[in-house]
Design an enzyme around this catalytic site. Structure first.
Site, PDB file in Angstrom:
ATOM      1  N   THR A   1       0.823  -1.208   0.000  1.00  0.00           N
ATOM      2  CA  THR A   1       0.000   0.000   0.000  1.00  0.00           C
ATOM      3  C   THR A   1       0.859   1.260   0.000  1.00  0.00           C
ATOM      4  OG1 THR A   1      -1.933  -1.020   1.040  1.00  0.00           O
ATOM      5  CG2 THR A   1      -1.646   1.341   1.378  1.00  0.00           C
ATOM      6  N   CYS A  35      -2.066 -12.678  -1.767  1.00  0.00           N
ATOM      7  CA  CYS A  35      -2.053 -11.280  -1.322  1.00  0.00           C
ATOM      8  C   CYS A  35      -2.769 -10.477  -2.394  1.00  0.00           C
ATOM      9  CB  CYS A  35      -0.634 -10.760  -1.140  1.00  0.00           C
ATOM     10  SG  CYS A  35      -0.576  -8.983  -0.753  1.00  0.00           S
ATOM     11  N   THR A  47      -3.322  -7.085  -2.634  1.00  0.00           N
ATOM     12  CA  THR A  47      -2.697  -5.831  -3.041  1.00  0.00           C
ATOM     13  C   THR A  47      -1.481  -6.063  -3.928  1.00  0.00           C
ATOM     14  OG1 THR A  47      -3.397  -4.989  -0.883  1.00  0.00           O
ATOM     15  CG2 THR A  47      -1.989  -3.573  -2.198  1.00  0.00           C
ATOM     16  N   ALA A  48      -0.780  -7.173  -3.718  1.00  0.00           N
ATOM     17  CA  ALA A  48       0.392  -7.484  -4.544  1.00  0.00           C
ATOM     18  C   ALA A  48       0.018  -7.728  -5.997  1.00  0.00           C
ATOM     19  CB  ALA A  48       1.127  -8.697  -3.980  1.00  0.00           C
ATOM     20  N   CYS A  61      -8.634  -8.209   1.075  1.00  0.00           N
ATOM     21  CA  CYS A  61      -7.311  -8.270   1.708  1.00  0.00           C
ATOM     22  C   CYS A  61      -7.240  -9.596   2.445  1.00  0.00           C
ATOM     23  CB  CYS A  61      -7.127  -7.101   2.673  1.00  0.00           C
ATOM     24  SG  CYS A  61      -5.576  -7.181   3.617  1.00  0.00           S
TER      25      CYS A  61
END
Length: 248
Positions: free
Chosen positions: A50, A84, A86-87, A198
């Site tokens: 993030t 993950c 966000t990755a 998430c």
């Protein structure tokens, strides 16, 4: 080791542990050899996702993931999975590093929503600030003709507290806070289905599932997909043919 898959994890470690626990406990076993073959890369040193997405002057996490993927590709796994959300900001760049199939966690979750809730025109989304800032889930949801509800200004501070202050920093799930977030999204913002964008939120769902709300849990879904793929490949089916239906 024959017929294994590679897990690019450590973002964060407790959330990755949850994914591994799911695949270990959900596969049907009668003996040790019935468990799945996998290699876990728990790269806890990957910079904060993030932080970089919101501010490119922060450490870029791509090179760490690039090294992990390239290193595992030398071992020729049947497929990659990266628990993950966000990755996935760098999903396309990572997938281009190898010809080995790389499951898209977000896309699979959104299609699960469409398949299981075909009459719902919108879905609530709770996620890291990075995922929301860069529209990672929003774009996937819009691509299938559905709308996204983020809730009001009170939602993100609660979600951030649950992800970072409780789970990442303390290693605990605040049951009441998690349930309050879901209740607010449902009661105040009319979300009949809420997507947990998430893997820390997926951990919250694993630890505090005693609520009446409908959720789409990408980590739970990708765990089931991992099991299905691994078992079909172990049974002798062509990996590309098996995986193709998940490569949207």
């Amino acid at each position: 080791m024959k017929h294994f898959f590679s897990i690019i994890g450590g973002m964060g470690t407790i959330a990755t542990e949850s994914y591994v626990r799911l695949i270990n406990h959900r596969v049907k076993i009668k003996r040790d050899q019935d468990y799945l073959n996998y290699i876990l890369v728990n790269d806890a040193q990957v910079p904060d996702r993030t932080a970089y997405i919101k501010d490119h002057s922060q450490p870029n996490f791509f090179n760490d993931l690039k090294a992990d993927v390239e290193g595992q590709a030398l071992l020729h796994p049947d497929f990659f999975v990266m628990p993950c959300n966000t990755a996935h900001y760098f999903y396309d760049d990572l997938a281009e590093l190898t010809d080995i199939p790389f499951l898209h966690m977000m896309r699979i979750a959104v299609h699960n929503f469409i398949e299981n809730y075909p009459d719902e025109k919108k879905i609530g989304l709770i996620a890291t600030e990075g995922s929301i800032f860069d529209h990672l889930y929003e774009d996937e949801i819009h691509a299938v003709g559905r709308e996204v509800e983020f809730g009001g200004p009170e939602i993100q501070p609660m979600v951030t507290e649950l992800i970072y202050r409780d789970i990442k920093e303390k290693g605990v799930v605040d049951h009441d806070l998690y349930h309050k977030i879901l209740q607010t999204m449902h009661d105040k913002y009319g979300c009949n289905v809420i997507l947990l964008g998430c893997t820390e939120l997926s951990l919250a769902q694993e630890k505090a599932p005693d609520h009446p709300y409908h959720v789409i849990d990408p980590q739970s879904i990708i765990a089931d997909v991992s099991i299905e793929l691994a078992l079909k490949i172990r049974a002798g089916k062509d990996p590309q043919e098996v995986i193709s239906k998940y490569m949207y």
